[in-house]
Write a protein that holds these residues in place. Structure first.
Motif, short mmCIF file in Angstrom:
data_model
loop_
_atom_site.label_atom_id
_atom_site.label_comp_id
_atom_site.label_asym_id
_atom_site.label_seq_id
_atom_site.Cartn_x
_atom_site.Cartn_y
_atom_site.Cartn_z
N ALA A 158 7.56 8.47 9.07
CA ALA A 158 7.04 7.64 7.97
C ALA A 158 7.63 8.05 6.63
O ALA A 158 8.04 9.10 6.36
CB ALA A 158 5.53 7.76 7.90
N VAL A 199 6.36 -1.05 -0.35
CA VAL A 199 6.64 -1.06 1.08
C VAL A 199 6.55 0.36 1.66
O VAL A 199 6.02 0.56 2.75
CB VAL A 199 8.04 -1.67 1.34
CG1 VAL A 199 8.41 -1.55 2.80
CG2 VAL A 199 8.06 -3.12 0.90
N GLY A 200 7.04 1.34 0.91
CA GLY A 200 7.00 2.73 1.38
C GLY A 200 5.58 3.22 1.56
O GLY A 200 5.27 3.91 2.53
N THR A 201 4.72 2.85 0.63
CA THR A 201 3.32 3.27 0.72
C THR A 201 2.64 2.62 1.93
O THR A 201 1.91 3.28 2.66
CB THR A 201 2.56 2.89 -0.56
OG1 THR A 201 3.22 3.48 -1.68
CG2 THR A 201 1.13 3.36 -0.51
N ALA A 202 2.91 1.35 2.13
CA ALA A 202 2.33 0.64 3.28
C ALA A 202 2.84 1.24 4.59
O ALA A 202 2.07 1.38 5.55
CB ALA A 202 2.66 -0.85 3.21
N THR A 203 4.11 1.60 4.64
CA THR A 203 4.68 2.20 5.83
C THR A 203 4.04 3.54 6.13
O THR A 203 3.70 3.84 7.27
CB THR A 203 6.21 2.37 5.67
OG1 THR A 203 6.78 1.09 5.41
CG2 THR A 203 6.83 2.98 6.91
N ARG A 204 3.86 4.35 5.07
CA ARG A 204 3.23 5.66 5.26
C ARG A 204 1.79 5.52 5.73
O ARG A 204 1.34 6.27 6.59
CB ARG A 204 3.30 6.47 3.97
CG ARG A 204 4.67 7.10 3.73
CD ARG A 204 4.65 8.10 2.58
NE ARG A 204 4.37 7.47 1.29
CZ ARG A 204 5.28 6.85 0.55
NH1 ARG A 204 6.52 6.76 0.97
NH2 ARG A 204 4.95 6.31 -0.61
N ARG A 205 1.07 4.56 5.16
CA ARG A 205 -0.31 4.33 5.59
C ARG A 205 -0.37 3.86 7.04
O ARG A 205 -1.23 4.28 7.81
CB ARG A 205 -0.99 3.32 4.68
CG ARG A 205 -1.40 3.89 3.36
CD ARG A 205 -2.21 2.92 2.58
NE ARG A 205 -2.56 3.47 1.28
CZ ARG A 205 -3.11 2.80 0.31
NH1 ARG A 205 -3.37 1.52 0.47
NH2 ARG A 205 -3.40 3.38 -0.83
N GLY A 206 0.53 2.98 7.39
CA GLY A 206 0.59 2.50 8.78
C GLY A 206 0.91 3.62 9.75
O GLY A 206 0.31 3.72 10.81
N ALA A 207 1.85 4.47 9.36
CA ALA A 207 2.21 5.60 10.21
C ALA A 207 1.04 6.58 10.33
O ALA A 207 0.79 7.13 11.41
CB ALA A 207 3.45 6.31 9.66
#
Length: 100
Positions: free
Chosen positions: A100, A3-11
């Protein structure tokens, strides 16, 4: 992918989108100033289109300075709007990346 990786990519994607849009708007304002200073044909379709776009994004600064010389007025007012767009874009991009 966590989830953290997806959040960082989205940000990161959001930050890049904000940077591209803000920079494009500032460049339209700068192009309007350049066309004005270079005495571009005011009846030309490109000149009209750029002037209309610049008027939409000038943040209400089109009459902040009222010098007697019209070219100076465009340079000051639209140039300031471009600087504000560049600055605000940079700040928003940093905020999005830090969240992020």
């Amino acid at each position: 992918m966590g989830v953290g990786t997806a959040t960082r990519r989205g940000a990161a994607l959001l930050a890049n989108a904000v940077r591209i849009i803000g920079t494009a708007i500032a460049l339209v304002l700068v192009l309007h100033v350049a066309l004005t200073l270079l005495d571009a044909n005011p009846a030309n379709h490109l000149t009209i289109y750029v002037a209309e776009l610049a008027a939409r994004f000038n943040l209400g600064l089109d009459d902040l300075f009222l010098p007697d010389e019209p070219k100076l007025a465009v340079t000051l007012n639209y140039g300031l709007a471009a600087l504000v767009w560049f600055g605000v874009t940079a700040v928003v991009v940093r905020i999005v990346r830090r969240l992020a």
